[in-house]
Design a protein around this motif. Sequence first.
Motif, PDB file in Angstrom:
ATOM      1  N   UNK A 171      40.071  40.254  59.522  1.00  0.00           N
ATOM      2  CA  UNK A 171      38.968  39.575  58.849  1.00  0.00           C
ATOM      3  C   UNK A 171      39.498  38.375  58.077  1.00  0.00           C
ATOM      4  N   UNK A 172      38.710  37.304  58.092  1.00  0.00           N
ATOM      5  CA  UNK A 172      39.065  36.105  57.329  1.00  0.00           C
ATOM      6  C   UNK A 172      38.550  36.283  55.905  1.00  0.00           C
ATOM      7  N   UNK A 173      39.496  36.432  54.968  1.00  0.00           N
ATOM      8  CA  UNK A 173      39.149  36.594  53.557  1.00  0.00           C
ATOM      9  C   UNK A 173      38.981  35.220  52.922  1.00  0.00           C
ATOM     10  N   UNK A 174      37.948  35.080  52.100  1.00  0.00           N
ATOM     11  CA  UNK A 174      37.575  33.768  51.574  1.00  0.00           C
ATOM     12  C   UNK A 174      38.612  33.182  50.641  1.00  0.00           C
ATOM     13  N   UNK A 175      39.553  34.000  50.158  1.00  0.00           N
ATOM     14  CA  UNK A 175      40.650  33.480  49.347  1.00  0.00           C
ATOM     15  C   UNK A 175      41.797  34.480  49.378  1.00  0.00           C
ATOM     16  N   UNK A 176      43.016  33.977  49.595  1.00  0.00           N
ATOM     17  CA  UNK A 176      44.218  34.812  49.508  1.00  0.00           C
ATOM     18  C   UNK A 176      45.275  34.121  48.652  1.00  0.00           C
ATOM     19  N   UNK A 177      44.810  33.371  47.641  1.00  0.00           N
ATOM     20  CA  UNK A 177      45.733  32.703  46.743  1.00  0.00           C
ATOM     21  C   UNK A 177      46.150  31.333  47.250  1.00  0.00           C
ATOM     22  N   UNK A 178      47.301  30.866  46.775  1.00  0.00           N
ATOM     23  CA  UNK A 178      47.782  29.548  47.180  1.00  0.00           C
ATOM     24  C   UNK A 178      47.346  28.451  46.242  1.00  0.00           C
ATOM     25  N   UNK A 179      47.614  27.205  46.650  1.00  0.00           N
ATOM     26  CA  UNK A 179      47.471  26.091  45.719  1.00  0.00           C
ATOM     27  C   UNK A 179      46.038  25.630  45.524  1.00  0.00           C
ATOM     28  N   UNK A 180      45.113  26.044  46.393  1.00  0.00           N
ATOM     29  CA  UNK A 180      43.736  25.601  46.221  1.00  0.00           C
ATOM     30  C   UNK A 180      42.775  26.737  46.540  1.00  0.00           C
ATOM     31  N   UNK A 181      41.608  26.758  45.889  1.00  0.00           N
ATOM     32  CA  UNK A 181      40.612  27.785  46.189  1.00  0.00           C
ATOM     33  C   UNK A 181      40.258  27.791  47.676  1.00  0.00           C
ATOM     34  N   UNK A 218      48.328  42.727  45.902  1.00  0.00           N
ATOM     35  CA  UNK A 218      47.408  41.845  46.635  1.00  0.00           C
ATOM     36  C   UNK A 218      46.372  41.253  45.687  1.00  0.00           C
ATOM     37  N   UNK A 219      45.734  42.106  44.885  1.00  0.00           N
ATOM     38  CA  UNK A 219      44.633  41.645  44.036  1.00  0.00           C
ATOM     39  C   UNK A 219      45.110  40.741  42.900  1.00  0.00           C
ATOM     40  N   UNK A 220      46.385  40.872  42.503  1.00  0.00           N
ATOM     41  CA  UNK A 220      46.922  40.011  41.445  1.00  0.00           C
ATOM     42  C   UNK A 220      47.203  38.600  41.938  1.00  0.00           C
ATOM     43  N   UNK A 221      47.179  38.403  43.245  1.00  0.00           N
ATOM     44  CA  UNK A 221      47.570  37.108  43.803  1.00  0.00           C
ATOM     45  C   UNK A 221      46.441  36.380  44.518  1.00  0.00           C
ATOM     46  N   UNK A 222      45.210  36.844  44.317  1.00  0.00           N
ATOM     47  CA  UNK A 222      44.067  36.205  44.967  1.00  0.00           C
ATOM     48  C   UNK A 222      43.001  35.882  43.935  1.00  0.00           C
ATOM     49  N   UNK A 223      42.168  34.920  44.254  1.00  0.00           N
ATOM     50  CA  UNK A 223      40.991  34.638  43.437  1.00  0.00           C
ATOM     51  C   UNK A 223      39.863  35.601  43.839  1.00  0.00           C
ATOM     52  N   UNK A 224      38.906  35.773  42.947  1.00  0.00           N
ATOM     53  CA  UNK A 224      37.764  36.654  43.231  1.00  0.00           C
ATOM     54  C   UNK A 224      38.248  38.032  43.661  1.00  0.00           C
ATOM     55  N   UNK A 225      39.089  38.654  42.827  1.00  0.00           N
ATOM     56  CA  UNK A 225      39.755  39.895  43.216  1.00  0.00           C
ATOM     57  C   UNK A 225      38.772  41.013  43.539  1.00  0.00           C
ATOM     58  N   UNK A 226      37.654  41.091  42.845  1.00  0.00           N
ATOM     59  CA  UNK A 226      36.701  42.172  43.123  1.00  0.00           C
ATOM     60  C   UNK A 226      36.094  42.030  44.512  1.00  0.00           C
ATOM     61  N   UNK A 227      35.822  40.796  44.929  1.00  0.00           N
ATOM     62  CA  UNK A 227      35.303  40.566  46.278  1.00  0.00           C
ATOM     63  C   UNK A 227      36.356  40.885  47.321  1.00  0.00           C
ATOM     64  N   UNK A 228      37.608  40.499  47.068  1.00  0.00           N
ATOM     65  CA  UNK A 228      38.675  40.816  48.014  1.00  0.00           C
ATOM     66  C   UNK A 228      38.843  42.336  48.154  1.00  0.00           C
ATOM     67  N   UNK A 229      38.775  43.047  47.035  1.00  0.00           N
ATOM     68  CA  UNK A 229      38.940  44.502  47.085  1.00  0.00           C
ATOM     69  C   UNK A 229      37.844  45.129  47.930  1.00  0.00           C
ATOM     70  N   UNK A 230      36.622  44.655  47.774  1.00  0.00           N
ATOM     71  CA  UNK A 230      35.513  45.206  48.548  1.00  0.00           C
ATOM     72  C   UNK A 230      35.701  44.947  50.041  1.00  0.00           C
ATOM     73  N   UNK A 231      36.184  43.757  50.383  1.00  0.00           N
ATOM     74  CA  UNK A 231      36.393  43.445  51.804  1.00  0.00           C
ATOM     75  C   UNK A 231      37.551  44.243  52.391  1.00  0.00           C
ATOM     76  N   UNK A 232      38.599  44.477  51.602  1.00  0.00           N
ATOM     77  CA  UNK A 232      39.690  45.334  52.065  1.00  0.00           C
ATOM     78  C   UNK A 232      39.164  46.745  52.331  1.00  0.00           C
TER      79      UNK A 232
END
Length: 538
Positions: free
Chosen positions: A128-138, A174-188
Amino acid sequence: MSESESAEELDAVTLEILRNQFEGVAEEMGQVLITSAYSPNIKERRDCSTALFDADGRLVAQAEHIPVHLGAMPAAVDAVLAKDPDPGDVWVLNDPFQGGTHLPDVTMVSPVTATDSADILGYAVSRAHHADVGGQSPGSMPAGAREIYQEGLRLPPVRLAIDGDVNDDVMDVILANVRNASERKADVRAQLAANDRAEERVRDLVAEHGRDCIESAFDAVMDYSRDRITAELDALPDGEYHARDVLEGDGQTDEDIPIEATVTVDGADVTVDFAGTADQVDGNVNAPLAVATSAVYFVVRCVTDPDIPPNQGCYDPIHVEAPDGSLLNPNAPAAVVGGNVETSQRVTDVVLAAFADAAPERVPAQGQGTMNNLVVGSRDADGFSYYETIGGGAGGRPTGDGTDGVHVGMTNTLNTPIEALEAEYPLRVERYGLREGSGGDGEHRGGLGIVRSVTVEADATVSLLTERRRHAPKGVAGGEDGQPGENRIDDESVPAKTTRDISAGTTVTVGTPGGGGHGDAADRDDEARETDRADEKV
């Protein structure tokens, strides 16, 4: 049916039933993932894929989701097999140099067993393509990235679950290194649920048919696809076919970047050699070999019979080669986020163009040739991250006009409905419609592109990764080229690959390319076409 039956002993009816049941497992995985996900990119756009593999890591069945995901999945399974997975594990990865494609595509691989304590029967895989996985830009798709470290969190194959229990330490990293961590957790969690569903359904099949029968059927469905694809390839004329095209820069420079392919058809074998393609570049349009291979698989299916069940047998006669350290086989730490989405599209165009010399009646004019990636996100802790790929024109076909406003090539997502977009994000859609006149004229016209104009109602960062802004999609057989696309921020035209901070009230407009036309426009019979349309409505 006894459990001792071999693949050769499966009758045609039973084999067809089992094949559809295997594909049903993959499709149901996809439905669980889509309906359980939180982010609009997965639940609305369906930017995800699911598949079932056997114990040896061979693809058995896949849901018809995203072409660039599916053809590259075997590399992810191979990377996990090298770690000696155990029943009850769930492995997660996104590293493009260890089975992934680009960092936003997060893959989970789960061993599937027939019972709670049985040996591994196969593997359930979701990507799945997650809307954010960290890095230099949202949004994790920065146009100016020069190395993969700038693109986000990089996960080699690692156990996310052990003996059925989620490893909270890995999840916390994983969640400490991404934006919108609650959304990422739900998608995981949605991906975990999809993989769990696959094991449930496979166990149901084992209970119905027996383990030996299921394993025999795994072999049999691959043999069936292999036989069908080899018959199709045998019908193509032997020879070498060559094509070349370019990418419009890499985010660091606007210089064209060549991609060359030589397709060799030798009986029932096809080899695609990318010798002559540029060396890996400083920007982010490098593509792992698995991505290039995925594009080749897609093209071969298009020019043979797309109804052949896609599995390992379907791909066995296809061989892909690219020089080490090249654009299509880069070495770490090359930036690659644009390679998965844009370079894959150009590989598709090049390989289709090469096959056009072998089977001109099966190859359309060029489609839009880009995914038109638009990413808008904020940098605050509780911010948002919106990602969209935008449709455009399909190329005119030998037998009909190209389709308007669709995804073409290596993507197969839906759009984000305006209602969902405006409800989820501080965005307002100003315009969304077809781009009149953008399709190339011809006996069969190219499809129309799209205009999508969005006002951002908060301070944010916008990233655009696009192509076909200078070089138009080509018409064939006398057809005219489609119109190239255009990107605008307010009234300013911006480059194909752009990342920029914007203030609230800024409007971003993406005009996507139209498809090329097919055949001489003088041969077009509009009156007959109107009659056909009227008959279709009746």
